[in-house]
Scaffold this motif. Structure first.
Motif, short mmCIF file in Angstrom:
data_model
loop_
_atom_site.label_atom_id
_atom_site.label_comp_id
_atom_site.label_asym_id
_atom_site.label_seq_id
_atom_site.Cartn_x
_atom_site.Cartn_y
_atom_site.Cartn_z
N ASN A 1 41.47 -19.16 -2.72
CA ASN A 1 40.98 -17.72 -2.58
C ASN A 1 39.99 -17.79 -1.42
N GLY A 2 40.07 -19.02 -0.65
CA GLY A 2 39.22 -18.96 0.58
C GLY A 2 37.79 -19.17 0.41
N VAL A 3 37.31 -19.53 -0.75
CA VAL A 3 35.94 -19.91 -1.09
C VAL A 3 35.74 -21.47 -1.41
N THR A 4 34.71 -22.01 -0.54
CA THR A 4 34.22 -23.24 -0.73
C THR A 4 33.80 -23.54 -2.32
N PRO A 5 34.42 -24.63 -2.88
CA PRO A 5 34.17 -24.89 -4.20
C PRO A 5 32.95 -25.50 -4.34
N LEU A 6 32.40 -26.34 -3.92
CA LEU A 6 31.34 -27.48 -3.95
C LEU A 6 30.48 -27.44 -2.76
N ALA A 7 29.25 -26.94 -2.86
CA ALA A 7 28.20 -26.95 -1.57
C ALA A 7 27.60 -28.30 -1.74
N LEU A 8 27.66 -28.90 -0.76
CA LEU A 8 27.06 -30.47 -0.55
C LEU A 8 25.99 -30.19 0.80
#
Length: 439
Positions: free
Chosen positions: A202-209
């Motif tokens: 759905n075009g969302v970055t799953p995991l921010a690092l």
């Protein structure tokens, strides 16, 4: 050990010289806009300044430190205090400056240090005074948890006063995004990857690092190790009872590699708090970080269980990875009585409440009324007590407690290379080779 420490401190000295050269034009300003000095100035009455040295300059942690200092100054108006925080590097900049000053016999009045191996390096260098008298005078032996006291004790004497207890294995998530896509907080790695697939589709970055500093990716990997190995085997890594070329560590490396397929492309240019900001901005859904991230979210106007939620990192339900910040008394300071006055306030109910309500941590004292703390902190205290009673507390490597600084440096290097190259065999070999320096 002393030879290893000398090499480590020498490397930090070289790093500090490079950092100084790179920052000569910034007028000494920290990331939150407040300048700090490396040397204490004399007060008006001729007494020395109490120099409080740390790396707390971002979001909620800067607010927490200021609340602590304000409370101390209000109670001790005759003692001049300087906030000597050093910004950047996830603490590595501050540690480099500290190493230079300690080697040059110019210690700050007191400094932030993680209980465990990070503190013990200064005891190996014979740089700290014991604090047994303060513990006896304040009855702290019966008030601080034994695990935390042990992290500040060696050879029968205690050298650090704990200000907080953080949890390292927390997965934070944007509740609006989770609700929009019907995602439940992931408890297992299978749950995590299913959620990550839905988000990515759905075009969302799953995991921010944010691993501009080595600390970011190392923190993520150590939670994967805990989730795959469990608290008992995870702890055996730091005693040498479990080898880094074991099947469990290899499985953790493969799992970590798969997780890296769901992170933001600009991770190497972001600090840990920048990764948190991606959740605030709605650009990413999840972030794995110690619960100082909770303080960052609150500083941005988010409320627990309203804008953000949390759960233990995948596979680590029921485990609590402890991160402890302490302060001690360096040898050779000009104002040891003032330092002891500060440490006494730091260990008091008042000091611990003022600091931890803004820091995202829980008080190190077990007798602080938690009713004034928010929902997140109350849940963290419950989880800590449960893990403390059943033996599932574990030490953080990325935060300096589980193993020697020499090993941590090599661990950080290996993780950073792996994030780029993602060669599992090379990664396992690097960790195995470095493991001789764990102690």
């Amino acid at each position: 050990m002393k030879k290893e420490l000398g090499i480590f401190l020498g490397l930090l000295l070289a790093l500090t010289m490079v950092l100084a050269a790179c920052s000569s034009g910034n007028s000494g300003e920290s990331e939150n806009g407040s300048g700090s000095s490396d040397n204490a100035e004399g007060s008006d009455n001729g007494d020395t300044t109490l120099e409080i040295f740390s790396w707390w300059t971002a979001g909620g942690e800067a607010n927490a430190l200021q609340a602590l200092l304000d409370g101390f100054e209000s109670a001790n108006s005759d003692i001049k205090v300087e906030n000597a925080a050093v910004a950047g590097g996830g603490g590595s900049n501050a540690k480099a400056v500290l190493a230079t000053r300690m080697q040059g016999e110019d210690p700050p009045s007191t400094f932030q240090v993680h209980g465990g191996a990070e503190l013990f390096q200064w005891l190996e260098a014979d740089s700290m005074e014991p604090l047994d008298d303060l513990y006896e005078e304040n009855g702290w032996t019966d008030i601080f948890p034994q695990k935390v006291i042990d992290m500040n004790t060696t050879d029968g004497s205690v050298y650090g006063v704990p200000i907080d207890i953080h949890r390292g294995n927390v997965l934070f998530y944007n509740k609006q995004i989770f609700d929009e896509y019907g995602i439940e907080p992931p408890k297992t790695f299978e749950d995590f990857f299913a959620a990550a697939d839905t988000l990515q589709e759905n075009g969302v970055t799953p995991l921010a690092l944010g691993d501009k500093d080595p600390f970011g990716s190392s923190s993520l990997f150590e939670t994967v190790l805990l989730g795959v190995l469990g608290p008992e085997d995870y702890s055996k890594l730091w005693t040498g009872e479990l080898a880094f070329d074991s099947d469990g560590v290899r499985e953790a490396a493969e799992t970590f590699k798969k997780m890296l397929g769901y992170i933001n492309d600009n991770h190497s240019s972001l600090a840990w708090q920048d990764a948190d900001q991606l959740l605030v901005d709605g650009e990413a859904a999840m972030n794995v970080m110690g619960d100082w991230a909770e303080a960052y979210f609150v500083s941005k106007g988010w409320e627990p269980n309203k804008e953000f939620g949390w759960t233990a990192t995948p596979g680590s339900q029921g485990s609590f990875m402890i991160v402890n910040d302490s302060f001690g008394l360096p040898k050779g300071v000009e104002n040891p009585d003032d330092v002891k006055t500060f440490l006494t306030y730091l260990g008091s109910k008042e000091g611990q409440k003022a600091f931890n309500k803004l820091k995202g941590a829980i008080p190190a004292r077990t007798d602080v009324d938690m009713s004034e703390f928010n929902e997140y902190s109350q849940s963290a205290m419950d989880d800590f007590k449960a893990s403390d009673s059943d033996g599932t507390l574990t030490l953080s490597l990325a935060n300096g407690s589980a193993a020697s600084p020499g090993f941590l440096n090599k661990f950080n290097d290996a993780v950073n290379i792996f994030v780029t190259q993602q060669d599992v065999d090379q990664f396992i070999n690097a960790l195995t080779k470095a493991s001789s320096q764990i102690k």
